[in-house]
Every structure is written in structure tokens, then in C-alpha cells.
Design an enzyme around this catalytic site. Structure first.
Site, PDB file in Angstrom:
ATOM      1  N   GLN A  16       0.846  -1.049   0.048  1.00 55.22           N
ATOM      2  CA  GLN A  16       0.002  -0.063   0.061  1.00 55.22           C
ATOM      3  C   GLN A  16       0.854   1.209  -0.128  1.00 55.22           C
ATOM      4  O   GLN A  16       0.530   2.340  -0.662  1.00 55.22           O
ATOM      5  CB  GLN A  16      -1.114  -0.047   1.335  1.00 55.22           C
ATOM      6  CG  GLN A  16      -1.849   1.108   1.260  1.00 55.22           C
ATOM      7  CD  GLN A  16      -3.015   0.986   2.286  1.00 55.22           C
ATOM      8  OE1 GLN A  16      -3.571   2.206   2.627  1.00 55.22           O
ATOM      9  NE2 GLN A  16      -2.915   0.134   2.990  1.00 55.22           N
ATOM     10  N   SER A  17       1.815   1.337   0.713  1.00 62.04           N
ATOM     11  CA  SER A  17       2.504   2.689   1.015  1.00 62.04           C
ATOM     12  C   SER A  17       3.142   3.209  -0.388  1.00 62.04           C
ATOM     13  O   SER A  17       2.798   4.237  -0.971  1.00 62.04           O
ATOM     14  CB  SER A  17       3.523   2.388   2.018  1.00 62.04           C
ATOM     15  OG  SER A  17       4.567   1.678   1.814  1.00 62.04           O
ATOM     16  N   ASN A  95       9.528  -0.038  -1.917  1.00 62.70           N
ATOM     17  CA  ASN A  95       9.409  -0.233  -0.394  1.00 62.70           C
ATOM     18  C   ASN A  95       9.953  -1.528  -0.020  1.00 62.70           C
ATOM     19  O   ASN A  95       9.008  -2.264   0.968  1.00 62.70           O
ATOM     20  CB  ASN A  95       8.027   0.244   0.041  1.00 62.70           C
ATOM     21  CG  ASN A  95       7.012  -0.838  -0.605  1.00 62.70           C
ATOM     22  OD1 ASN A  95       7.420  -1.462  -1.661  1.00 62.70           O
ATOM     23  ND2 ASN A  95       5.942  -0.769  -0.308  1.00 62.70           N
ATOM     24  N   ARG A 103      21.111  -6.109  -2.260  1.00 70.32           N
ATOM     25  CA  ARG A 103      21.350  -7.494  -2.761  1.00 70.32           C
ATOM     26  C   ARG A 103      21.025  -8.283  -4.083  1.00 70.32           C
ATOM     27  O   ARG A 103      21.545  -9.058  -4.645  1.00 70.32           O
ATOM     28  CB  ARG A 103      20.417  -8.490  -1.704  1.00 70.32           C
ATOM     29  CG  ARG A 103      20.871  -8.392  -0.298  1.00 70.32           C
ATOM     30  CD  ARG A 103      20.154  -9.593   0.374  1.00 70.32           C
ATOM     31  NE  ARG A 103      18.692  -9.241   0.784  1.00 70.32           N
ATOM     32  CZ  ARG A 103      18.160  -8.358   1.752  1.00 70.32           C
ATOM     33  NH1 ARG A 103      18.866  -7.823   2.254  1.00 70.32           N
ATOM     34  NH2 ARG A 103      16.832  -8.318   1.761  1.00 70.32           N
ATOM     35  N   GLU A 138       1.009  -0.921   8.700  1.00 75.55           N
ATOM     36  CA  GLU A 138       0.147  -0.021   9.043  1.00 75.55           C
ATOM     37  C   GLU A 138       0.055   0.259  10.625  1.00 75.55           C
ATOM     38  O   GLU A 138       0.435   1.554  10.965  1.00 75.55           O
ATOM     39  CB  GLU A 138      -1.094  -0.052   8.452  1.00 75.55           C
ATOM     40  CG  GLU A 138      -2.325   0.977   8.825  1.00 75.55           C
ATOM     41  CD  GLU A 138      -1.818   2.166   8.503  1.00 75.55           C
ATOM     42  OE1 GLU A 138      -1.947   3.030   9.017  1.00 75.55           O
ATOM     43  OE2 GLU A 138      -1.512   2.569   6.968  1.00 75.55           O
ATOM     44  N   ASP A 167       0.393   3.985   5.997  1.00 76.52           N
ATOM     45  CA  ASP A 167       0.616   3.167   4.742  1.00 76.52           C
ATOM     46  C   ASP A 167       0.499   4.451   3.622  1.00 76.52           C
ATOM     47  O   ASP A 167       1.303   5.005   2.818  1.00 76.52           O
ATOM     48  CB  ASP A 167      -0.075   2.134   4.115  1.00 76.52           C
ATOM     49  CG  ASP A 167       0.415   0.902   4.756  1.00 76.52           C
ATOM     50  OD1 ASP A 167       1.886   0.932   4.619  1.00 76.52           O
ATOM     51  OD2 ASP A 167       0.174  -0.211   5.195  1.00 76.52           O
ATOM     52  N   GLY A 246      -8.351  21.206  17.802  1.00 75.65           N
ATOM     53  CA  GLY A 246      -7.691  22.777  17.618  1.00 75.65           C
ATOM     54  C   GLY A 246      -8.006  23.794  18.741  1.00 75.65           C
ATOM     55  O   GLY A 246      -7.955  24.941  18.334  1.00 75.65           O
ATOM     56  N   GLY A 247      -8.690  23.262  19.758  1.00 73.86           N
ATOM     57  CA  GLY A 247      -8.707  24.208  20.864  1.00 73.86           C
ATOM     58  C   GLY A 247     -10.336  24.654  21.088  1.00 73.86           C
ATOM     59  O   GLY A 247     -10.515  25.107  21.935  1.00 73.86           O
ATOM     60  N   GLN A 248     -11.023  24.344  20.080  1.00 72.25           N
ATOM     61  CA  GLN A 248     -12.448  24.715  20.012  1.00 72.25           C
ATOM     62  C   GLN A 248     -13.209  23.535  20.664  1.00 72.25           C
ATOM     63  O   GLN A 248     -13.224  22.455  19.751  1.00 72.25           O
ATOM     64  CB  GLN A 248     -12.987  25.122  18.734  1.00 72.25           C
ATOM     65  CG  GLN A 248     -12.350  26.384  18.114  1.00 72.25           C
ATOM     66  CD  GLN A 248     -12.613  27.891  18.803  1.00 72.25           C
ATOM     67  OE1 GLN A 248     -13.709  27.831  19.560  1.00 72.25           O
ATOM     68  NE2 GLN A 248     -11.999  28.700  18.540  1.00 72.25           N
TER      69      GLN A 248
END
Length: 423
Positions: A16-17, A95, A103, A138, A167, A246-248
Site C-alpha cells: 500500500q505505501s 518499499n 542484494r 500500518e 501506509d 484545535g482548541g475549540q
């Protein structure tokens, strides 16, 4: 034209990644040549199969717009072909487990000898250090990158998120690194290595939690629910349930139908700028002037009461009615959409975010389209390749082999069986 027209990507990625990264580059116009083991291919072709005899959705949804070549670089002829591909391509993306390319005989030093302009981009689990040789998936990345320890409710265990931030998140980071390296190469003339460790990618997406770790050293995190509940903070950023980061203050609240619909919920934020409108909507106009509720600081110890009261109102409305009422008033809310609702969303289909694709083995299927929109670069999502579907085409058109040479190569064991019929 497309943004990356003329760029050739040598795609040694799987699962996936890496495929997330190379699929983005293919959508942007790059010619992505996916190198796969003869007769086997990417492991995800046969993982979580839902249609017998066809490539899985796991594979098809991560490998659109690519070409597939079967190649065994352990054979002399396969090594020759790979050498020529390195010479012809602009970017090699991999990956593999650490050391796999070495190798094969294709270390970074060897790649530079073959093509000094080559950009070699890698996804690894960890960056340089004591864990760099560890295998990472993941959920391991989510745990090592700080996501799991800060996800979930305070009285529960750490949780991983359903979003594939380890991923796919790392693949997005790597794609940005590649286009940046390509831009630099236009001025320097040189290739370079680009590394995107999964731990680093997850941490980048968890930066607000690292922010909170430092704030915690100065005192309690007052916007966290546990502050209003009088629960002491420990030494590390705690799990905050569905509090807003976010502080809210914000939480997920039940909506009409929640008893039978597991997704009949809305996210509701009591943003300070619209507090008076919130009070009017939920039938609490007296809170606007009450000194116990009128300021954000005064409200902090009472968040449970406030959100319980808001929830009594949201439970009388569907999640979409909540959206319809609050959105014109600039009150930040959002329906909890199920994957079924997203799949059927006509707006997402109209913008190409959800796309239906035809496949010769499995028929039509839904996939996520390009999440980035351009005004001058159309993105068409084409199906993923069959295993080795473009082997002959790549050998002939990219590397210049003749038909006779291609048949000779096939006999050497360097590629899969020929011919591969294109659909």
C-alpha cells in the site's frame, strides 16, 4: 498536457505505501512501470479476493494508470533489462525490506553510475537509528508514530484509526518528496535519494499531539474534557475521545435514529465566535448572558453539561437536518458519513473523488479517484494492469528490444510467459 508527462517511474513497490505514491504520480501523468515477479506479482493481487480468478480490490484500487512488466532481476537477462530500465527512467520507487536492492546488485552507488539523474525514493518503517531494520506495517507505524497513544477514550486502551495514515499517508509524503526532487533536478542536473519513514509520516500527521505534549509541561490542557471533569493529567499527552484538537470544544453527538443506525451522529463544535447562535439553536438563549456560560473560559468546566444539552437537540434531528440548520449560521458541524453513504454520494462522483472503473476480470468497481484537483491537468482514472500485461510493450517501446529479442528473453526466464494479451 499532464503535469508529469514525459517522466518515467520505475515502480518496485508493493502492498500500500509505495503503490499509493506511484498511483498519484501516474494520475499526474507519469509513465509508471510496475515491476513484478513473474507469475506472482504484487502480493495484494491475491489478498482479500472477493471475485474468484480476478485481482483483488486491494490491488486494483492502488495501481490505476500503471503498466506492468514481469521481471526476474536475479537472472542475467533480467539484470540486463533492469539496468536498461534504470538508465531510461527518472525515478525508482521502492518499499522493499532494508538492503533488498543492494542484494540485487543495485545499490545507490550502482544506480548513480548507471544514471546520475536518477531519483531513488524509498518508504521504510523507521529512519536511521536502532529500529531502521525493523519490519513495519500500518498499525505498527500508527503506534510508533504517536497516533495510537493519543487516540481513543481516556478510560480505554490505545486505538488505531481506520484511516491508513501509516501506509497511504507515507505514500502521500513520498510523492511530494519525489516531485520536489524532480524540481530540484531541473536546476542541479543531479538525482538524489528521497526517504519517507512511516514513523515520521505518522508523526507529521500527529503534530498537534506533540504540540500538546509541550503545552502539558506548562500546565493542564484546559480544552480536554478531563480538565472540566477534574481528572488529573499525567506526564504524556492523553487520549481525548472525540474532543476537537484545535482548541475549540467539539464532540460527536447522537442524532435522530441513533438507536438503529450506528452512524446517526454528527460532529458539533461550540466555536466561540458563534456561541450565541448555538444558544439560540438549542433553545438556551439565557446562556448568552449568563456569566457561567458566556465566555469560553467559563464554559470549560461545564462542557459535559453543554454537550449533553446540545445532544438533546441533535437527537431530535437527522444528521443532515443538523447540517442544514447549522451550516447557514456558520456553526461548524459535520455528519458522520458511512462508507455506504460516501460510495453513493452523487457530489463525490461528480468531482471524480469516487470513480467507477471497468476491469476485464472483475467487471465494474468503485474506487477513490485523485484527491487533488487541477485547473489545467485533467486526471483520468484508468484500470490497474493485469500481471505482466505490458511486458512486451515496455521491452519494445521503452528499451528498444526487437520481437525476436523479446522471445529470446522470454526463454531465458527473465520475464513471464508471452504473449500477454492486452485488454
Amino acid at each position: 498536457m499532464k503535469a508529469l508527462d514525459g517522466i518515467k517511474i520505475l515502480d518496485f513497490t508493493h502492498v500500500q505505501s509505495g503503490p499509493t505514491c506511484t498511483q498519484l504520480l501516474a494520475w499526474f501523468g507519469a509513465d509508471v512501470i510496475k515491476v513484478e515477479r513473474p507469475g506472482v506479482g504484487d502480493a495484494t493481487r491475491k489478498q482479500l479476493v472477493d471475485v474468484p480468478g480476478a485481482d483483488s480490490l486491494y490491488f486494483t484500487m492502488l495501481n490505476h494508470n500503471k503498466r506492468s512488466i514481469e521481471l526476474n532481476p536475479k537472472t542475467p537477462k533480467g539484470k540486463e533489462i533492469l539496468t536498461r530500465l534504470v538508465k531510461e527512467c527518472d525515478v525508482l520507487v521502492e518499499n522493499f525490506a532494508p538492503g533488498a536492492l543492494d542484494r540485487m546488485g543495485f545499490s545507490w552507488e550502482r544506480i548513480q553510475e548507471i544514471n546520475p539523474r536518477m531519483i531513488m525514493a524509498s518508504v521504510k518503517g523507521f529512519g536511521p537509528g536502532k529500529y531502521e531494520d525493523c519490519k513495519v506495517y500500518e498499525n505498527v507505524a500508527q503506534c510508533a508514530g504517536g497516533s495510537a497513544s493519543t487516540t481513543g477514550f481516556l478510560d480505554g486502551p490505545p486505538l488505531v484509526t481506520g484511516a491508513q495514515i501509516g501506509d497511504s499517508g507515507t505514500g502521500l509524503h513520498l510523492a511530494l518528496g519525489i516531485v520536489t526532487a524532480l524540481f530540484q533536478r531541473e536546476r542541479s542536473g543531479r538525482g538524489q535519494k528521497v526517504l519517507a519513514p512511516m514513523q515520521d509520516g505518522v508523526l507529521n500527521l500527529c503534530r498537534v499531539k506533540l504540540r500538546d505534549q509541550q503545552r502539558l509541561e506548562k500546565g493542564p490542557l484546559t480544552e480536554y474534557s478531563q480538565y472540566g471533569e477534574g481528572i488529573p493529567f499525567g506526564e504524556a499527552t492523553p487520549r481525548a475521545g472525540n474532543d476537537s484538537g484545535g482548541g475549540q470544544p467539539g464532540r460527536i453527538l447522537k442524532c435522530k435514529g441513533w438507536e438503529t443506525d450506528p452512524n446517526a451522529y454528527t460532529y458539533f463544535i461550540t466555536q466561540a465566535a458563534v456561541w450565541e447562535k448555538v444558544c439560540d439553536v438549542i433553545g438556551k438563549p439565557e446562556w448568552k448572558e449568563d456569566p457561567e456560560f458566556a465566555t469560553p473560559k467559563a464554559r470549560l468546566p461545564k462542557l459535559n453539561l453543554i454537550f449533553d444539552t446540545i445532544e438533546q437537540w441533535t437527537m431530535t434531528k437527522t444528521k443532515f437536518e443538523v447540517m442544514d440548520i447549522c451550516n447557514p449560521l456558520d456553526i461548524p458541524v459535520g455528519p458522520i458519513l458511512s462508507m455506504k453513504e460516501i460510495a453513493e454520494d452523487e457530489g463525490l462522483r461528480a468531482t471524480g473523488t469516487i470513480v467507477e472503473v471497468e476491469h476485464p476480470e472483475r467487471g465494474a468497481y468503485l474506487t477513490v479517484g485523485c484527491p487533488i484537483k487541477f485547473s489545467d491537468c485533467d486526471v483520468e482514472v484508468t484500470r490497474s494492469p493485469l500481471l505482466g500485461e505490458h511486458t512486451s510493450e515496455i521491452l519494445r517501446d521503452v528499451l528498444g528490444y526487437s520481437d525476436d529479442e523479446i522471445h529470446e528473453i522470454a526463454g531465458s526466464g527473465a520475464i513471464g510467459e508471452l504473449p500477454k494479451a492486452a485488454e
